[in-house]
Scaffold this motif. Structure first.
Motif, mmCIF file in Angstrom:
data_model
loop_
_atom_site.group_PDB
_atom_site.id
_atom_site.type_symbol
_atom_site.label_atom_id
_atom_site.label_comp_id
_atom_site.label_asym_id
_atom_site.label_seq_id
_atom_site.Cartn_x
_atom_site.Cartn_y
_atom_site.Cartn_z
ATOM 1 N N ALA A 113 0.809 -1.224 0.000
ATOM 2 C CA ALA A 113 0.000 0.000 0.000
ATOM 3 C C ALA A 113 0.840 1.270 0.000
ATOM 4 C CB ALA A 113 -0.926 0.009 1.222
ATOM 5 N N SER A 261 -1.869 9.899 4.468
ATOM 6 C CA SER A 261 -1.429 8.627 5.046
ATOM 7 C C SER A 261 -0.461 8.869 6.188
ATOM 8 C CB SER A 261 -0.752 7.767 3.973
ATOM 9 O OG SER A 261 -0.293 6.542 4.523
ATOM 10 N N LEU A 283 -4.542 4.915 5.926
ATOM 11 C CA LEU A 283 -4.901 5.605 4.690
ATOM 12 C C LEU A 283 -6.165 6.409 4.972
ATOM 13 C CD1 LEU A 283 -4.350 2.632 2.199
ATOM 14 C CD2 LEU A 283 -2.753 4.489 2.723
ATOM 15 N N ASN A 285 -9.430 7.734 4.530
ATOM 16 C CA ASN A 285 -10.687 7.650 3.799
ATOM 17 C C ASN A 285 -11.709 8.559 4.493
ATOM 18 O OD1 ASN A 285 -11.482 6.274 6.106
ATOM 19 N ND2 ASN A 285 -11.359 4.258 5.166
ATOM 20 N N ASN A 307 -10.097 -2.227 7.942
ATOM 21 C CA ASN A 307 -9.945 -1.808 6.548
ATOM 22 C C ASN A 307 -8.702 -2.402 5.896
ATOM 23 O OD1 ASN A 307 -12.019 0.525 5.628
ATOM 24 N ND2 ASN A 307 -11.657 0.660 7.839
ATOM 25 N N SER A 308 -8.336 -3.589 6.338
ATOM 26 C CA SER A 308 -7.139 -4.227 5.780
ATOM 27 C C SER A 308 -7.277 -4.504 4.288
ATOM 28 C CB SER A 308 -6.829 -5.529 6.525
ATOM 29 O OG SER A 308 -7.928 -6.424 6.425
ATOM 30 N N ARG A 309 -8.505 -4.712 3.827
ATOM 31 C CA ARG A 309 -8.693 -5.010 2.401
ATOM 32 C C ARG A 309 -8.372 -3.814 1.513
ATOM 33 N NH1 ARG A 309 -13.419 -4.063 4.849
ATOM 34 N NH2 ARG A 309 -15.059 -2.800 3.847
ATOM 35 N N PHE A 310 -8.311 -2.613 2.115
ATOM 36 C CA PHE A 310 -7.974 -1.415 1.353
ATOM 37 C C PHE A 310 -6.499 -1.031 1.496
ATOM 38 C CE2 PHE A 310 -12.544 -0.803 2.446
ATOM 39 C CZ PHE A 310 -13.037 -0.956 1.156
ATOM 40 N N GLY A 311 -5.715 -1.876 2.161
ATOM 41 C CA GLY A 311 -4.290 -1.619 2.288
ATOM 42 C C GLY A 311 -3.838 -1.146 3.646
#
Length: 349
Positions: A113, A261, A283, A285, A307-311
């Motif tokens: 990421a 970030s 990150l 959002n 939110n690990s699926r978004f990095g």
């Protein structure tokens, strides 16, 4: 004092730091431990002689006036970040090895990421961690990726200059505190009039520098900087706490709009030698922006975990991955985790 022999021994053993202290033998740091170099005890007179050859007249004047001076220094083989100081009234030198070759981002064992952050057109990116946690290397690798893939104007403000950049696709200017500018705040204020696209601020260490960095990010620049904080929530609070109470609501709003970030990292010893980073990534959002704006930073850790699926990645999840990949001993991982009991259960599953 055979400085060439000391530096050669440090290089041969892959030392990160060299300590030259009056009345002591030379000592180097390899990974996390200190090792004595097989050289005679250092005398104050020979250290003073070496200091006189390292420092410029201006640096010598600063050293004699303040009993401390930071500088960059290079031999044909290596570059060093140096602090010259007094202890017990006698001279001492602390040297940190700076690798001359900027490592590719993909070689640093960082989460995927981080690479897309080089594509950001504007905003604030912070890399945080303790001294020696690899912040400068991460930032240098990010900048080098931009340097090789884009056509931008990059200005770095450093104390002192560590990695040196050759202008490739980008025009890169590097300014050093004390040599090219009197302070980070002054350098940043004038950098905004020098047509930059990307600004690296070595450290957001005071209110004026922090305020200017956030303003630069607000006005369409990509700003990269560091803080000595251990995680994203502490980073946000540290920035807000720099401001007077009557301005904190406003700065939360500004930070919510500009922060892209926070990368918080620490280095752990690898099983086969060397060090490897454990990294927390936030990150920003819409949910994170609301949390910052509404002073609910205690919720950031939960947002990262969900939110690990978004990095995004938590520190303990990063540490667990290092253990699963056979890079770090389980005992080291647990000792450096934020929730040792929970991590132990994760590793046992």
């Amino acid at each position: 004092m055979d400085i060439k022999a000391i530096l050669a021994a440090a290089m041969q053993q892959g030392a990160s730091d060299i300590h030259l202290v009056s009345g002591e033998s030379p000592i180097i740091r390899v990974d996390t431990g200190l090792i004595t170099v097989d050289q005679p005890i250092l005398e104050a007179e020979e250290l003073n002689t070496h200091i006189a050859t390292m420092l410029t007249e201006t640096q010598l004047e600063t050293y004699h006036k303040q009993q401390d001076v930071d500088l960059s220094w290079a031999t044909q083989e290596c570059r060093y970040r140096v602090n010259v100081h007094l202890q017990r009234g006698m001279p001492a030198i602390a040297m940190r090895t700076v690798k001359t070759k900027i490592p590719p981002l993909e070689s640093l064992n960082l989460p995927a990421a981080i690479a897309p952050l080089a594509e950001l057109p504007r905003g604030l990116v912070l890399v945080t961690g303790d001294t020696g946690s690899g912040k400068s290397t991460t930032l240098a690798s990010l900048l080098e990726r931009i340097n090789t893939s884009k056509h931008k104007h990059i200005i770095t403000l450093e104390d002192p200059v560590e990695y040196t950049f050759d202008s490739k696709g980008c025009l890169v200017e590097q300014r050093e505190l004390g040599r090219d500018m009197p302070s980070f705040a002054s350098g940043l204020k004038h950098a905004l009039r020098q047509d930059p696209d990307i600004i690296l601020v070595g450290e957001m260490r005071d209110l004026e520098t922090t305020s200017l960095a956030i303003s630069a990010a607000e006005t369409g620049h990509l700003v990269l900087s560091t803080l000595h904080t251990v995680n994203a929530s502490q980073t946000v609070e540290r920035i807000v706490d720099m401001y007077p109470a009557n301005q904190q609501s406003q700065v939360r709003s500004m930070l919510a709009n500009t922060l892209k970030s926070v990368i918080s990292q620490t280095l752990l010893p690898k099983i086969d030698g060397g060090m490897v980073p454990a990294v927390e990534i936030l990150l920003c959002n819409p949910a994170v922006r609301n949390i910052i704006r509404e002073a609910r930073t205690f919720e950031i850790a939960n947002v990262i975990e969900t939110n690990s699926r978004f990095g995004m990645i938590s520190r303990d999840a990063s540490i667990a991955t290092l253990v699963f990949n056979g890079l770090v001993e389980e005992s080291i991982a647990i000792a450096n985790s934020t929730d040792p009991q929970r991590l132990q259960m994760t590793l046992a599953a």
